[in-house]
Motif scaffolding. Sequence first.
Motif, PDB file in Angstrom:
ATOM      1  N   PRO A 177       0.486  -1.129  -0.370  1.00 34.59           N
ATOM      2  CA  PRO A 177      -0.057   0.198   0.007  1.00 34.59           C
ATOM      3  C   PRO A 177       0.631   1.065   0.066  1.00 34.59           C
ATOM      4  O   PRO A 177       0.199   1.867  -0.423  1.00 34.59           O
ATOM      5  CB  PRO A 177      -1.130  -0.347   1.540  1.00 34.59           C
ATOM      6  CG  PRO A 177       0.264  -1.300   2.517  1.00 34.59           C
ATOM      7  CD  PRO A 177       0.766  -1.681   1.282  1.00 34.59           C
ATOM      8  N   ASP A 178       2.128   0.920   0.462  1.00 31.74           N
ATOM      9  CA  ASP A 178       3.636   1.939   0.347  1.00 31.74           C
ATOM     10  C   ASP A 178       3.422   2.123  -1.543  1.00 31.74           C
ATOM     11  O   ASP A 178       4.397   1.908  -1.043  1.00 31.74           O
ATOM     12  CB  ASP A 178       4.122   1.716   1.265  1.00 31.74           C
ATOM     13  CG  ASP A 178       4.717   3.546   1.294  1.00 31.74           C
ATOM     14  OD1 ASP A 178       3.913   4.868   0.300  1.00 31.74           O
ATOM     15  OD2 ASP A 178       6.042   3.490   1.298  1.00 31.74           O
ATOM     16  N   ASN A 179       2.588   2.635  -2.409  1.00 36.86           N
ATOM     17  CA  ASN A 179       2.642   3.015  -3.637  1.00 36.86           C
ATOM     18  C   ASN A 179       3.211   4.092  -3.869  1.00 36.86           C
ATOM     19  O   ASN A 179       2.901   4.146  -5.411  1.00 36.86           O
ATOM     20  CB  ASN A 179       1.937   1.368  -4.122  1.00 36.86           C
ATOM     21  CG  ASN A 179       0.705   2.280  -4.014  1.00 36.86           C
ATOM     22  OD1 ASN A 179       0.085   3.753  -3.124  1.00 36.86           O
ATOM     23  ND2 ASN A 179      -0.670   1.073  -4.128  1.00 36.86           N
ATOM     24  N   ASN A 180       3.185   4.590  -3.041  1.00 34.80           N
ATOM     25  CA  ASN A 180       3.284   6.815  -3.848  1.00 34.80           C
ATOM     26  C   ASN A 180       1.498   7.784  -4.394  1.00 34.80           C
ATOM     27  O   ASN A 180       1.281   7.855  -4.945  1.00 34.80           O
ATOM     28  CB  ASN A 180       3.881   6.691  -5.257  1.00 34.80           C
ATOM     29  CG  ASN A 180       4.316   7.961  -5.435  1.00 34.80           C
ATOM     30  OD1 ASN A 180       4.663   9.070  -4.137  1.00 34.80           O
ATOM     31  ND2 ASN A 180       4.861   8.589  -6.542  1.00 34.80           N
ATOM     32  N   LEU A 181       0.719   6.755  -4.080  1.00 39.53           N
ATOM     33  CA  LEU A 181      -0.608   6.968  -5.157  1.00 39.53           C
ATOM     34  C   LEU A 181      -1.066   7.416  -3.776  1.00 39.53           C
ATOM     35  O   LEU A 181      -1.711   8.700  -4.486  1.00 39.53           O
ATOM     36  CB  LEU A 181      -1.604   5.667  -4.791  1.00 39.53           C
ATOM     37  CG  LEU A 181      -1.735   4.598  -6.559  1.00 39.53           C
ATOM     38  CD1 LEU A 181      -2.640   3.326  -5.781  1.00 39.53           C
ATOM     39  CD2 LEU A 181      -2.150   6.375  -7.200  1.00 39.53           C
ATOM     40  N   THR A 182      -1.444   7.709  -2.388  1.00 40.55           N
ATOM     41  CA  THR A 182      -1.876   8.761  -1.532  1.00 40.55           C
ATOM     42  C   THR A 182      -0.776  10.328  -1.559  1.00 40.55           C
ATOM     43  O   THR A 182      -1.550  11.499  -2.086  1.00 40.55           O
ATOM     44  CB  THR A 182      -1.107   8.346  -0.217  1.00 40.55           C
ATOM     45  OG1 THR A 182      -1.804   6.935  -0.154  1.00 40.55           O
ATOM     46  CG2 THR A 182      -2.043   9.397   0.743  1.00 40.55           C
ATOM     47  N   HIS A 183       0.690  10.282  -1.521  1.00 42.65           N
ATOM     48  CA  HIS A 183       1.118  11.345  -2.461  1.00 42.65           C
ATOM     49  C   HIS A 183       0.621  11.954  -3.375  1.00 42.65           C
ATOM     50  O   HIS A 183       0.267  12.994  -3.899  1.00 42.65           O
ATOM     51  CB  HIS A 183       2.351  11.037  -2.305  1.00 42.65           C
ATOM     52  CG  HIS A 183       3.252  10.460  -1.820  1.00 42.65           C
ATOM     53  ND1 HIS A 183       2.629  10.809   0.035  1.00 42.65           N
ATOM     54  CD2 HIS A 183       4.304   9.512  -0.792  1.00 42.65           C
ATOM     55  CE1 HIS A 183       3.495  10.544   1.001  1.00 42.65           C
ATOM     56  NE2 HIS A 183       4.401   9.220  -0.345  1.00 42.65           N
ATOM     57  N   PHE A 184      -0.247  11.198  -5.013  1.00 42.11           N
ATOM     58  CA  PHE A 184      -0.251  11.872  -5.811  1.00 42.11           C
ATOM     59  C   PHE A 184      -1.338  12.444  -5.507  1.00 42.11           C
ATOM     60  O   PHE A 184      -1.264  13.305  -6.394  1.00 42.11           O
ATOM     61  CB  PHE A 184      -0.193  10.695  -7.203  1.00 42.11           C
ATOM     62  CG  PHE A 184      -0.132  10.193  -8.094  1.00 42.11           C
ATOM     63  CD1 PHE A 184       0.494  10.327  -9.059  1.00 42.11           C
ATOM     64  CD2 PHE A 184      -1.803  10.034  -8.581  1.00 42.11           C
ATOM     65  CE1 PHE A 184       0.072  11.146 -10.682  1.00 42.11           C
ATOM     66  CE2 PHE A 184      -2.181  10.678 -10.131  1.00 42.11           C
ATOM     67  CZ  PHE A 184      -1.109  10.683 -10.987  1.00 42.11           C
ATOM     68  N   ASN A 185      -2.359  11.551  -5.552  1.00 39.95           N
ATOM     69  CA  ASN A 185      -3.545  12.345  -5.595  1.00 39.95           C
ATOM     70  C   ASN A 185      -3.557  13.340  -4.292  1.00 39.95           C
ATOM     71  O   ASN A 185      -4.572  14.076  -4.959  1.00 39.95           O
ATOM     72  CB  ASN A 185      -4.558  11.168  -4.097  1.00 39.95           C
ATOM     73  CG  ASN A 185      -4.939   9.905  -4.984  1.00 39.95           C
ATOM     74  OD1 ASN A 185      -4.989  10.195  -6.606  1.00 39.95           O
ATOM     75  ND2 ASN A 185      -5.454   8.695  -4.834  1.00 39.95           N
ATOM     76  N   ASN A 186      -2.847  13.509  -3.404  1.00 40.09           N
ATOM     77  CA  ASN A 186      -2.818  14.788  -2.679  1.00 40.09           C
ATOM     78  C   ASN A 186      -2.242  15.704  -3.396  1.00 40.09           C
ATOM     79  O   ASN A 186      -2.852  16.859  -2.937  1.00 40.09           O
ATOM     80  CB  ASN A 186      -1.871  14.798  -0.993  1.00 40.09           C
ATOM     81  CG  ASN A 186      -1.951  15.624  -0.655  1.00 40.09           C
ATOM     82  OD1 ASN A 186      -3.341  16.233  -0.177  1.00 40.09           O
ATOM     83  ND2 ASN A 186      -1.045  15.931  -0.263  1.00 40.09           N
ATOM     84  N   ILE A 187      -0.810  15.675  -4.139  1.00 41.21           N
ATOM     85  CA  ILE A 187      -0.409  16.342  -4.975  1.00 41.21           C
ATOM     86  C   ILE A 187      -1.443  17.074  -6.198  1.00 41.21           C
ATOM     87  O   ILE A 187      -0.968  18.192  -6.788  1.00 41.21           O
ATOM     88  CB  ILE A 187       1.060  15.971  -5.231  1.00 41.21           C
ATOM     89  CG1 ILE A 187       1.212  16.144  -3.872  1.00 41.21           C
ATOM     90  CG2 ILE A 187       1.845  17.418  -6.488  1.00 41.21           C
ATOM     91  CD1 ILE A 187       3.110  15.919  -4.324  1.00 41.21           C
ATOM     92  N   LEU A 188      -1.333  16.298  -7.172  1.00 41.61           N
ATOM     93  CA  LEU A 188      -2.051  16.017  -8.129  1.00 41.61           C
ATOM     94  C   LEU A 188      -3.624  17.658  -7.657  1.00 41.61           C
ATOM     95  O   LEU A 188      -3.639  18.355  -8.996  1.00 41.61           O
ATOM     96  CB  LEU A 188      -3.114  15.327  -8.674  1.00 41.61           C
ATOM     97  CG  LEU A 188      -3.585  15.169  -9.927  1.00 41.61           C
ATOM     98  CD1 LEU A 188      -2.437  16.136 -11.108  1.00 41.61           C
ATOM     99  CD2 LEU A 188      -4.377  14.566 -10.665  1.00 41.61           C
ATOM    100  N   PRO A 189      -4.146  17.516  -7.505  1.00 40.17           N
ATOM    101  CA  PRO A 189      -4.829  19.479  -7.379  1.00 40.17           C
ATOM    102  C   PRO A 189      -4.575  20.481  -7.599  1.00 40.17           C
ATOM    103  O   PRO A 189      -5.028  21.661  -7.478  1.00 40.17           O
ATOM    104  CB  PRO A 189      -6.331  18.565  -6.910  1.00 40.17           C
ATOM    105  CG  PRO A 189      -6.329  17.337  -6.582  1.00 40.17           C
ATOM    106  CD  PRO A 189      -4.404  17.291  -6.241  1.00 40.17           C
ATOM    107  N   LYS A 190      -3.051  20.521  -6.706  1.00 40.34           N
ATOM    108  CA  LYS A 190      -2.615  21.451  -6.209  1.00 40.34           C
ATOM    109  C   LYS A 190      -1.961  22.221  -7.514  1.00 40.34           C
ATOM    110  O   LYS A 190      -1.112  22.675  -6.910  1.00 40.34           O
ATOM    111  CB  LYS A 190      -2.188  21.153  -4.934  1.00 40.34           C
ATOM    112  CG  LYS A 190      -3.002  20.601  -3.695  1.00 40.34           C
ATOM    113  CD  LYS A 190      -2.150  19.897  -2.419  1.00 40.34           C
ATOM    114  CE  LYS A 190      -3.557  19.698  -1.709  1.00 40.34           C
ATOM    115  NZ  LYS A 190      -3.860  18.502  -1.790  1.00 40.34           N
TER     116      LYS A 190
END
Length: 256
Positions: A166-179
């Motif tokens: 689950p530590d696959n960068n998707l959480t960071h990706f989803n958080n950063i993308l809109p910004k």
Amino acid sequence: MKVWNEMLEHAKTWSIEAGDKQLERLEGPMHMESKSSAIDLVTEMDVWTEKFLTEKIKKHYPDHVMRTEEGGMHEGNSDFEWIIDPIDGTVNYAHGLPHFSISIGIRFKGTTVAGMVYAPKLQEMYEAIKGGGAYLNEKAITVSETKALDRAVVGTGFPYDKGTDPDNNLTHFNNILPKIGGIRRLGGAALDLSQVACGRMDGYWEIKLNSWDIEAGLLILEEAGGVAEVVKEEKGLFVISGSPEIFPQLKALIER
């Protein structure tokens, strides 16, 4: 510094020769195998290129230490250490995509003093010597002057175990993308860092990397005026980088 220049010139010459062979080999069927996962590929040209480069280094610098992606550590008695990725972006290379490179970093007493990233298909040679600036095809480069995160183009990537951990960068990706202004996933850390160095991208982050992925690219980025942070984690290196304006804004969005 004279010896650093000599070593860098050797690395460039050998990489251009190896890159020509890589391009020739793209014309026919290629043997490849999987390593840690189905998409963690190694081709016959990864192996050939690494052997070609290490033999050149052994001939000219027989006592130097080498750390390579496929072969691991090659011990020596020198304070110099070569960090080599024979093909950074193997998946791209195996599929005929042009975003792949040969990456060579050179350390002296643990400090990176020279590095080059050569993209054969793109005919782009990125290089730097510590304290001497960064260059693309012999022209000086600098990071972008973008100041606002919502105008920035940022690069990233995903680890080979993205389907099982689950530590696959998707959480960071989803958080950063809109910004941010835009995001790119190009598939090669060495060239990604080089794109930030020459101002084509404004920032870049990735997790679970290895030293050979980033050694040369980090020096090139920093010599181009960029900022980077590397954190050693359980499954590899976490890297975040960018221009002086974008780096702190990007870092504020990533919690690890």
